[in-house]
Design an enzyme around this catalytic site. Structure first.
Site: not given
Length: 509
Positions: A178, A278, A320, A413
Site C-alpha cells: 500500500h 511475539k 537492519g 514489551e
C-alpha cells in the site's frame, strides 16, 4: 564509485573478486583497480587480468596507507563473519574510509558476482554469527515458471525476498503493497539489478493496494493467478500498535483472512505467512494479531485441496529492518548519542535479513500443508551488548564517547521473547536451521467465533455502529480470549505505568 581517479583494492582473488574486477574493467567508469589482496600463496605475486595479487592480507594492509579516495571491496562471500571482522579492522587501521562488501554466498548465484551488488559495509556484516549458506538456485527451483506474489514487498523482509527471488526463475513477480514510495523503490532496484545481469528474466509487476479491502484482494488474486504467495505485510511496531489496536487487528488479522480466503478460492499452490516470536504467549495486541494469523493459516490448511500448501514460518528479530534498533542506534550515534536501551537485561534473538529470507524461501519449497516452521535463531543477544558493539563499529568508545541511556520498557514489551511454547516441541528437519513445530489448537477461544466477535469493531456493520473502532471493547475481547495478554495488562495496571493516548485517561489497555 563513479570517479575514474579512484583506486580500488579488491580483497579476495577468488571467483567473486574476479567477477567484480571483470565488471569494473568492462565498464571503465569506476576507477583503477590497484591490486587484489589475498592469503592464497599460490596466487600471491601473480597477476589476474593484468592486476597484481598481493598478500597475505594482514601483511599488505600493515604496510598500506590508503588515500581518501581509495575504496576497498571485500569480495569473499564465503568467509565467516569472524574473518570479515578481522579484514575490516585491518582496512580501518591502514586508513580506508570507504569499505564495500559483496553479499553473502547465498546471494551470489551460479558463481556470479556483480559490482551492482556491492554495498557499504555495516555492523550486520561483522556482528553476530556466520549465516547459514543456502544454494539459492537449487532451493528456489520450485518457483521456476511460477507467478509469485509478495505482500508488503516494499518492506525489509518483502524487498529482500524480491531480490533473492530474481534468481528463482519465476515467470512473474508481483510486488504488492500500500506504500507507493516503497513499492516504486524496490521495483526500480529490481530493474537495475536485472539490467546489470543479476538473476534471471522475470516480469516484475508493481501492485498498489490495501489487503484490508476484501473485494480488491479477491480481484487481485483472481487476475494474477498467483501460484505462490509470501505474506510479509503487517503492522509491526509494538508500542504504536498498542495505541492503534483496532488498526492492528484490522490490518493483520482481517487482511490475512482476506488473502487466505482468496488463495483458497483461486487455488494458490503455496501460501507462506511470515510470523514472529511475539505471537508466542502474546502480551501485546500486535502479538495477538500475529498469533491469530498463525491460527488462520492452519485453519486454511484444513480447507485446502490436495495440491495446496498453507504454512507459516516464525522467527525473531531481523537486524537492519526499518524501524529496528540497528538504524535507530546508528542515527543516535551519528547525532552524538546517547544510545537508548530499554533495559540492561532485555535480550532478543537476531538474524540478518538475507539469511532469514533465504531460509523462508527454502521453507516455502519444502514445507508441507498445515505445517508450522521455526527458524533456528541461535542464542539470544542482550540489546545493551549489541549497542556497545555498534558504537565500537562506528569508531567510538561506549560510555566515554557515546553514552548509553536506559529508558524503560515500552508498551507491550517484555525482557525476553520466547520463540516457541513448550508444547510446540520444536524438532529439527533435514534442512539446516529449519525446525518444525507441533501445532497447538486454541485452548481459550474458538477461532471463528473470536473473528466474528472482532469483525464489527474493525469493519463497519449496520446495526452495530457503536462497536466500530471501539478499542476498549476490542481489548476487552482480546483479554478474555488470550490469558497471557490479560495477565500482562493486569501487571502494568497495578503499577499504573501506561496511559491510553486515545482517551488521555488511565484505562484498561
Amino acid at each position: 564509485m563513479n570517479s575514474t581517479d579512484t583506486r580500488l583494492y579488491i580483497i579476495g582473488a577468488g571467483f567473486a573478486g574476479r567477477m567484480i574486477a571483470k565488471d569494473i574493467l568492462q565498464k571503465k567508469t569506476f576507477g583503477t583497480i590497484a591490486a587484489f589482496l589475498d592469503d592464497d600463496q599460490s596466487l600471491v605475486s601473480t597477476k589476474i587480468e593484468g592486476i597484481p595479487v598481493l598478500g597475505p592480507i594482514e601483511s599488505v594492509t600493515a604496510a598500506l596507507r590508503a588515500e581518501a579516495a581509495d575504496i576497498a571491496v571485500i569480495a569473499i562471500p564465503s568467509a565467516p563473519i569472524e574473518r570479515i571482522r578481522e579484514i575490516y579492522n585491518y582496512l580501518k587501521k591502514c586508513g580506508f574510509t570507504q569499505i564495500k562488501i559483496v553479499p553473502s554466498i547465498s546471494q551470489v548465484i551460479d558463481g556470479k558476482a556483480h559490482l551492482i551488488q556491492t554495498r557499504d559495509i555495516n555492523p550486520l556484516d561483522i556482528l553476530g554469527r556466520t549465516p547459514v549458506k543456502i544454494p539459492l538456485t537449487k532451493s528456489l527451483s520450485y518457483l521456476k515458471g511460477k507467478r509469485v506474489l509478495i505482500t508488503g514487498a516494499g518492506g525489509s523482509i518483502g524487498s529482500e525476498l524480491a531480490r533473492q527471488l530474481l534468481s528463482g526463475g519465476a515467470e512473474r513477480l508481483y510486488l504488492f503493497g500500500h506504500g507507493e514510495n516503497s513499492i516504486v523503490n524496490i521495483y526500480r532496484e529490481l530493474h537495475v539489478l536485472q539490467q546489470e545481469g543479476v538473476g534471471q528474466k522475470a516480469s516484475v509487476v508493481p501492485i498498489i493496494g490495501d489487503m484490508k479491502d476484501r473485494e480488491y484482494v479477491r480481484y487481485i488474486i483472481s487476475r494474477t493467478h498467483a501460484d505462490v504467495i509470501f505474506h510479509c505485510a503487517a503492522y509491526k511496531h509494538v508500542p504504536m500498535m498498542e495505541e492503534n489496536s483496532v488498526a492492528s487487528i484490522e490490518n493483520n488479522v482481517f487482511g490475512t483472512k482476506n488473502l487466505l480466503d482468496a488463495a483458497l478460492e483461486f487455488k494458490t499452490q503455496r501460501f507462506v505467512l511470515i510470523s514472529t516470536d511475539k505471537a508466542v504467549a502474546p502480551v501485546s495486541v500486535y502479538g495477538v494479531s500475529k498469533m491469530l494469523c498463525e491460527k488462520l493459516v492452519l485453519e486454511a490448511a484444513e480447507k485446502a485441496n490436495t495440491e495446496q500448501n498453507f504454512m507459516f514460518v516464525r522467527f525473531g528479530n531481523v537486524l537492519g529492518s526499518r524501524g529496528s534498533i540497528l538504524p535507530i542506534f546508528m542515527e543516535q550515534i551519528k547525532n552524538g548519542g546517547p544510545v537508548t536501551v530499554t533495559d540492561p537485561n532485555m535480550e532478543r534473538f537476531f538474524m540478518t535479513i538475507p539469511e532469514a529470507c533465504s531460509l523462508v524461501l527454502q521453507t516455502g519449497g519444502v514445507g508441507k500443508n498445515g505445517a508450522s516452521y521455526l527458524l533456528d535463531m541461535g542464542q539470544p543477544i542482550k540489546i545493551v551488548d549489541l549497542a556497545r558493539q555498534i558504537i565500537k563499529f562506528s569508531g567510538f568508545t561506549p560510555d566515554e564517547d557515546i553514552k548509553i541511556q536506559y529508558i524503560g520498557c515500552r508498551r507491550g514489551e517484555r525482557l525476553e521473547e520466547p520463540l516457541w511454547l513448550k508444547e510446540e516441541n520444536p524438532s529439527p528437519t533435514e534442512y539446516q536451521k529449519i525446525l518444525t513445530l507441533t501445532n497447538i489448537p486454541p485452548k481459550t477461544f474458538v477461532l471463528d467465533e473470536l473473528i466474528e466477535e472482532l469483525a464489527p469493531i474493525c469493519i463497519f456493520t449496520k446495526g452495530k455502529e457503536m462497536l466500530f473502532r471501539n478499542s476498549l471493547e476490542l481489548k476487552r475481547i482480546l483479554r478474555k480470549a488470550v490469558p497471557t495478554l490479560d495477565e500482562f495488562y493486569k501487571s502494568i495496571e497495578a503499577e499504573g505505568r501506561y496511559v491510553d493516548m486515545a482517551s488521555s485517561v488511565k484505562v484498561v489497555l
